[in-house]
Write a protein that holds these residues in place. Structure first.
Motif, mmCIF file in Angstrom:
data_model
loop_
_atom_site.group_PDB
_atom_site.id
_atom_site.type_symbol
_atom_site.label_atom_id
_atom_site.label_comp_id
_atom_site.label_asym_id
_atom_site.label_seq_id
_atom_site.Cartn_x
_atom_site.Cartn_y
_atom_site.Cartn_z
ATOM 1 N N SER A 99 0.825 -1.219 0.000
ATOM 2 C CA SER A 99 0.000 0.000 0.000
ATOM 3 C C SER A 99 0.851 1.258 0.000
ATOM 4 N N LEU A 100 2.006 1.206 0.638
ATOM 5 C CA LEU A 100 2.891 2.375 0.694
ATOM 6 C C LEU A 100 3.772 2.487 -0.537
ATOM 7 N N ALA A 101 4.243 1.366 -1.031
ATOM 8 C CA ALA A 101 5.135 1.373 -2.190
ATOM 9 C C ALA A 101 4.396 1.662 -3.499
ATOM 10 N N HIS A 102 3.113 1.338 -3.537
ATOM 11 C CA HIS A 102 2.307 1.502 -4.758
ATOM 12 C C HIS A 102 1.046 2.290 -4.426
ATOM 13 N N ARG A 103 1.226 3.485 -3.905
ATOM 14 C CA ARG A 103 0.108 4.265 -3.386
ATOM 15 C C ARG A 103 -0.989 4.492 -4.423
ATOM 16 N N GLY A 104 -0.604 4.931 -5.609
ATOM 17 C CA GLY A 104 -1.597 5.190 -6.642
ATOM 18 C C GLY A 104 -2.335 3.930 -7.046
ATOM 19 N N MET A 105 -1.603 2.837 -7.203
ATOM 20 C CA MET A 105 -2.222 1.566 -7.572
ATOM 21 C C MET A 105 -3.168 1.103 -6.473
ATOM 22 N N PHE A 106 -2.736 1.227 -5.227
ATOM 23 C CA PHE A 106 -3.565 0.800 -4.097
ATOM 24 C C PHE A 106 -4.885 1.570 -4.094
ATOM 25 N N GLU A 107 -4.824 2.874 -4.327
ATOM 26 C CA GLU A 107 -6.053 3.683 -4.386
ATOM 27 C C GLU A 107 -6.945 3.234 -5.534
ATOM 28 N N LEU A 108 -6.333 2.978 -6.681
ATOM 29 C CA LEU A 108 -7.107 2.558 -7.850
ATOM 30 C C LEU A 108 -7.780 1.209 -7.616
ATOM 31 N N MET A 109 -7.051 0.273 -7.020
ATOM 32 C CA MET A 109 -7.575 -1.077 -6.809
ATOM 33 C C MET A 109 -8.854 -1.082 -5.985
ATOM 34 N N PHE A 110 -8.984 -0.149 -5.077
ATOM 35 C CA PHE A 110 -10.136 -0.159 -4.180
ATOM 36 C C PHE A 110 -11.111 0.989 -4.450
ATOM 37 N N ARG A 111 -11.033 1.551 -5.658
ATOM 38 C CA ARG A 111 -12.010 2.585 -6.015
ATOM 39 C C ARG A 111 -13.398 1.965 -6.105
ATOM 40 N N HIS A 112 -14.333 2.602 -5.434
ATOM 41 C CA HIS A 112 -15.697 2.090 -5.358
ATOM 42 C C HIS A 112 -16.320 1.910 -6.746
ATOM 43 N N ASP A 113 -16.143 2.885 -7.620
ATOM 44 C CA ASP A 113 -16.788 2.797 -8.934
ATOM 45 C C ASP A 113 -16.259 1.612 -9.740
ATOM 46 N N LEU A 114 -14.990 1.299 -9.606
ATOM 47 C CA LEU A 114 -14.439 0.155 -10.344
ATOM 48 C C LEU A 114 -14.933 -1.156 -9.760
ATOM 49 N N LEU A 115 -14.917 -1.260 -8.440
ATOM 50 C CA LEU A 115 -15.382 -2.491 -7.802
ATOM 51 C C LEU A 115 -16.882 -2.682 -8.028
ATOM 52 N N GLU A 116 -17.634 -1.592 -7.969
ATOM 53 C CA GLU A 116 -19.082 -1.671 -8.159
ATOM 54 C C GLU A 116 -19.436 -2.101 -9.581
ATOM 55 N N SER A 117 -18.705 -1.586 -10.564
ATOM 56 C CA SER A 117 -18.992 -1.956 -11.954
ATOM 57 C C SER A 117 -18.573 -3.397 -12.232
ATOM 58 N N ASN A 118 -17.589 -3.875 -11.485
ATOM 59 C CA ASN A 118 -17.054 -5.237 -11.624
ATOM 60 C C ASN A 118 -16.641 -5.555 -13.061
ATOM 61 N N ARG A 119 -16.129 -4.542 -13.755
ATOM 62 C CA ARG A 119 -15.628 -4.760 -15.107
ATOM 63 C C ARG A 119 -14.450 -5.714 -15.053
ATOM 64 N N LEU A 120 -14.387 -6.617 -15.988
ATOM 65 C CA LEU A 120 -13.296 -7.577 -16.124
ATOM 66 C C LEU A 120 -13.131 -8.437 -14.876
ATOM 67 N N GLY A 121 -14.215 -8.588 -14.099
ATOM 68 C CA GLY A 121 -14.154 -9.434 -12.909
ATOM 69 C C GLY A 121 -13.240 -8.898 -11.829
ATOM 70 N N LEU A 122 -13.122 -7.576 -11.744
ATOM 71 C CA LEU A 122 -12.196 -6.966 -10.799
ATOM 72 C C LEU A 122 -12.472 -7.397 -9.364
ATOM 73 N N ARG A 123 -13.730 -7.433 -8.995
ATOM 74 C CA ARG A 123 -14.071 -7.827 -7.624
ATOM 75 C C ARG A 123 -13.578 -9.245 -7.333
ATOM 76 N N GLU A 124 -13.761 -10.128 -8.303
ATOM 77 C CA GLU A 124 -13.343 -11.518 -8.118
ATOM 78 C C GLU A 124 -11.835 -11.671 -8.056
ATOM 79 N N SER A 125 -11.095 -10.712 -8.610
ATOM 80 C CA SER A 125 -9.634 -10.840 -8.587
ATOM 81 C C SER A 125 -9.064 -10.691 -7.188
ATOM 82 N N SER A 126 -9.835 -10.110 -6.275
ATOM 83 C CA SER A 126 -9.358 -9.980 -4.901
ATOM 84 C C SER A 126 -9.771 -11.167 -4.035
#
Length: 197
Positions: A99-126
Protein backbone atom coordinates in the motif's frame (compact mmCIF):
# COMPACT_ATOMS: atom_id res chain seq x y z
CA UNK A 1 2.20 -11.35 -36.48
CA UNK A 2 -1.51 -12.06 -36.70
CA UNK A 3 -4.16 -9.42 -36.11
CA UNK A 4 -5.22 -11.24 -32.93
CA UNK A 5 -1.65 -11.18 -31.58
CA UNK A 6 -1.30 -7.53 -32.54
CA UNK A 7 -4.57 -6.68 -30.76
CA UNK A 8 -3.48 -8.59 -27.65
CA UNK A 9 -0.11 -6.85 -27.76
CA UNK A 10 -1.60 -3.37 -28.02
CA UNK A 11 -4.14 -4.12 -25.31
CA UNK A 12 -1.35 -5.30 -22.98
CA UNK A 13 0.77 -2.27 -23.90
CA UNK A 14 -2.06 0.12 -23.01
CA UNK A 15 -2.42 -1.55 -19.61
CA UNK A 16 1.37 -1.52 -19.05
CA UNK A 17 1.56 2.16 -19.97
CA UNK A 18 -1.31 2.83 -17.57
CA UNK A 19 0.54 1.02 -14.77
CA UNK A 20 3.70 3.05 -15.46
CA UNK A 21 1.77 6.30 -15.68
CA UNK A 22 0.02 5.56 -12.41
CA UNK A 23 3.35 4.92 -10.68
CA UNK A 24 5.03 8.02 -12.06
CA UNK A 25 2.24 10.61 -12.17
CA UNK A 26 -0.55 9.32 -9.94
CA UNK A 27 -4.16 8.40 -10.40
CA UNK A 28 -5.21 11.80 -11.76
CA UNK A 29 -3.01 11.25 -14.84
CA UNK A 30 -4.88 8.13 -15.96
CA UNK A 31 -6.81 9.56 -18.87
CA UNK A 32 -7.46 7.66 -22.10
CA UNK A 33 -5.78 10.42 -24.06
CA UNK A 34 -2.58 10.40 -21.97
CA UNK A 35 -2.33 6.61 -21.97
CA UNK A 36 -2.77 6.60 -25.76
CA UNK A 37 -0.16 9.35 -26.18
CA UNK A 38 2.41 7.48 -24.09
CA UNK A 39 1.62 4.21 -25.88
CA UNK A 40 2.22 5.95 -29.21
CA UNK A 41 -1.27 5.38 -30.62
CA UNK A 42 -4.13 7.65 -31.62
CA UNK A 43 -6.24 9.01 -28.78
CA UNK A 44 -9.17 6.91 -29.99
CA UNK A 45 -7.24 3.61 -30.10
CA UNK A 46 -7.83 2.62 -26.45
CA UNK A 47 -11.61 2.62 -27.05
CA UNK A 48 -11.16 -0.28 -29.47
CA UNK A 49 -9.99 -2.48 -26.57
CA UNK A 50 -11.62 -0.68 -23.65
CA UNK A 51 -14.97 0.82 -24.65
CA UNK A 52 -15.11 2.81 -21.40
CA UNK A 53 -12.56 4.51 -19.22
CA UNK A 54 -13.75 2.30 -16.34
CA UNK A 55 -12.78 -0.83 -18.29
CA UNK A 56 -9.24 0.43 -18.87
CA UNK A 57 -8.89 1.48 -15.24
CA UNK A 58 -10.22 -1.94 -14.18
CA UNK A 59 -7.61 -3.69 -16.32
CA UNK A 60 -4.89 -1.56 -14.73
CA UNK A 61 -6.25 -2.27 -11.23
CA UNK A 62 -6.37 -5.97 -12.10
CA UNK A 63 -2.60 -5.80 -12.60
CA UNK A 64 -2.32 -4.39 -9.09
CA UNK A 65 -4.34 -7.25 -7.59
CA UNK A 66 -2.18 -9.74 -9.50
CA UNK A 67 1.01 -8.13 -8.20
CA UNK A 68 -0.29 -8.01 -4.63
CA UNK A 69 -1.32 -11.68 -4.81
CA UNK A 70 2.11 -12.61 -6.17
CA UNK A 71 3.83 -10.63 -3.41
CA UNK A 72 1.72 -12.23 -0.68
CA UNK A 73 2.18 -15.68 -2.21
CA UNK A 74 5.97 -15.26 -2.25
CA UNK A 75 5.93 -13.92 1.31
CA UNK A 76 3.95 -16.89 2.59
CA UNK A 77 6.03 -19.37 0.58
CA UNK A 78 9.15 -18.05 2.34
CA UNK A 79 7.83 -19.25 5.70
CA UNK A 80 5.51 -22.24 5.19
CA UNK A 81 6.73 -23.79 8.44
CA UNK A 82 5.62 -20.72 10.39
CA UNK A 83 2.36 -20.92 12.27
CA UNK A 84 -0.81 -19.19 11.08
CA UNK A 85 -0.31 -16.12 13.27
CA UNK A 86 3.22 -15.58 11.94
CA UNK A 87 1.90 -16.02 8.41
CA UNK A 88 -0.87 -13.50 9.11
CA UNK A 89 1.74 -11.06 10.38
CA UNK A 90 3.77 -11.59 7.19
CA UNK A 91 0.64 -11.19 5.03
CA UNK A 92 -0.31 -8.01 6.92
CA UNK A 93 3.16 -6.54 6.50
CA UNK A 94 3.18 -7.42 2.77
CA UNK A 95 -0.23 -5.74 2.36
CA UNK A 96 0.86 -2.61 4.20
CA UNK A 97 4.22 -2.45 2.40
CA UNK A 98 2.42 -2.78 -0.94
CA UNK A 99 0.00 0.00 0.00
CA UNK A 100 2.89 2.38 0.69
CA UNK A 101 5.14 1.37 -2.19
CA UNK A 102 2.31 1.50 -4.76
CA UNK A 103 0.11 4.27 -3.39
CA UNK A 104 -1.60 5.19 -6.64
CA UNK A 105 -2.22 1.57 -7.57
CA UNK A 106 -3.56 0.80 -4.10
CA UNK A 107 -6.05 3.68 -4.39
CA UNK A 108 -7.11 2.56 -7.85
CA UNK A 109 -7.57 -1.08 -6.81
CA UNK A 110 -10.14 -0.16 -4.18
CA UNK A 111 -12.01 2.58 -6.02
CA UNK A 112 -15.70 2.09 -5.36
CA UNK A 113 -16.79 2.80 -8.93
CA UNK A 114 -14.44 0.16 -10.34
CA UNK A 115 -15.38 -2.49 -7.80
CA UNK A 116 -19.08 -1.67 -8.16
CA UNK A 117 -18.99 -1.96 -11.95
CA UNK A 118 -17.05 -5.24 -11.62
CA UNK A 119 -15.63 -4.76 -15.11
CA UNK A 120 -13.30 -7.58 -16.12
CA UNK A 121 -14.15 -9.43 -12.91
CA UNK A 122 -12.20 -6.97 -10.80
CA UNK A 123 -14.07 -7.83 -7.62
CA UNK A 124 -13.34 -11.52 -8.12
CA UNK A 125 -9.63 -10.84 -8.59
CA UNK A 126 -9.36 -9.98 -4.90
CA UNK A 127 -11.22 -13.08 -3.69
CA UNK A 128 -8.30 -15.57 -3.83
CA UNK A 129 -6.23 -13.29 -1.61
CA UNK A 130 -9.15 -12.92 0.78
CA UNK A 131 -9.47 -16.72 0.76
CA UNK A 132 -5.87 -17.01 1.97
CA UNK A 133 -6.68 -14.57 4.77
CA UNK A 134 -9.80 -16.55 5.74
CA UNK A 135 -7.86 -19.85 5.82
CA UNK A 136 -5.13 -18.40 8.03
CA UNK A 137 -7.63 -16.77 10.39
CA UNK A 138 -9.53 -20.08 10.67
CA UNK A 139 -6.28 -21.83 11.59
CA UNK A 140 -5.29 -19.12 14.06
CA UNK A 141 -8.72 -19.02 15.76
CA UNK A 142 -10.09 -22.57 15.78
CA UNK A 143 -13.44 -22.83 17.53
CA UNK A 144 -13.63 -19.10 18.21
CA UNK A 145 -17.37 -18.94 17.58
CA UNK A 146 -16.95 -16.23 14.94
CA UNK A 147 -17.16 -17.28 11.31
CA UNK A 148 -13.65 -17.12 9.81
CA UNK A 149 -14.97 -15.01 6.93
CA UNK A 150 -16.30 -12.41 9.37
CA UNK A 151 -13.12 -12.36 11.47
CA UNK A 152 -10.97 -12.15 8.32
CA UNK A 153 -13.11 -9.31 6.94
CA UNK A 154 -12.71 -7.40 10.22
CA UNK A 155 -8.93 -7.93 10.16
CA UNK A 156 -8.76 -6.85 6.50
CA UNK A 157 -10.76 -3.71 7.31
CA UNK A 158 -8.32 -2.96 10.12
CA UNK A 159 -5.30 -3.47 7.85
CA UNK A 160 -6.85 -1.34 5.11
CA UNK A 161 -7.59 1.40 7.62
CA UNK A 162 -3.99 1.33 8.82
CA UNK A 163 -2.82 1.60 5.20
CA UNK A 164 -5.06 4.58 4.47
CA UNK A 165 -4.38 6.44 7.71
CA UNK A 166 -0.63 5.74 7.57
CA UNK A 167 -0.46 7.15 4.03
CA UNK A 168 -2.15 10.36 5.21
CA UNK A 169 0.30 10.49 8.18
CA UNK A 170 -2.62 10.56 10.61
CA UNK A 171 -1.52 7.45 12.51
CA UNK A 172 2.03 8.68 12.99
CA UNK A 173 0.66 11.88 14.51
CA UNK A 174 -1.90 10.11 16.69
CA UNK A 175 0.24 7.19 17.87
CA UNK A 176 3.76 8.55 17.70
CA UNK A 177 4.73 5.36 15.87
CA UNK A 178 7.61 5.60 13.41
CA UNK A 179 6.77 2.24 11.83
CA UNK A 180 3.41 0.53 11.38
CA UNK A 181 4.75 -2.66 12.99
CA UNK A 182 3.27 -1.96 16.45
CA UNK A 183 -0.08 -1.12 14.82
CA UNK A 184 0.00 -4.40 12.88
CA UNK A 185 0.77 -6.27 16.10
CA UNK A 186 -2.11 -4.50 17.87
CA UNK A 187 -4.47 -5.37 15.00
CA UNK A 188 -3.50 -9.03 15.18
CA UNK A 189 -3.97 -9.02 18.97
CA UNK A 190 -7.37 -7.39 18.59
CA UNK A 191 -8.61 -9.93 16.04
CA UNK A 192 -6.77 -13.09 17.12
CA UNK A 193 -6.20 -12.54 20.82
CA UNK A 194 -2.80 -11.98 22.44
CA UNK A 195 0.13 -13.90 21.03
CA UNK A 196 0.93 -16.64 23.54
CA UNK A 197 3.75 -18.23 21.54
Amino acid sequence: MSAVQEDAGLRARLVAVGVELLASDGIQALTLREIARRAGVSHGAPRRYFPTHVELLSAIAGQGFAELAETVGATLADGPEAGPRAQLAALGRAYLDFSLAHRGMFELMFRHDLLESNRLGLRESSLPLFGVLVDLVAQARPGSGTAPEVAAAALWANLHGIAQLWASRSLQLASGAEDFGPLLDAALDAHLGPDTA
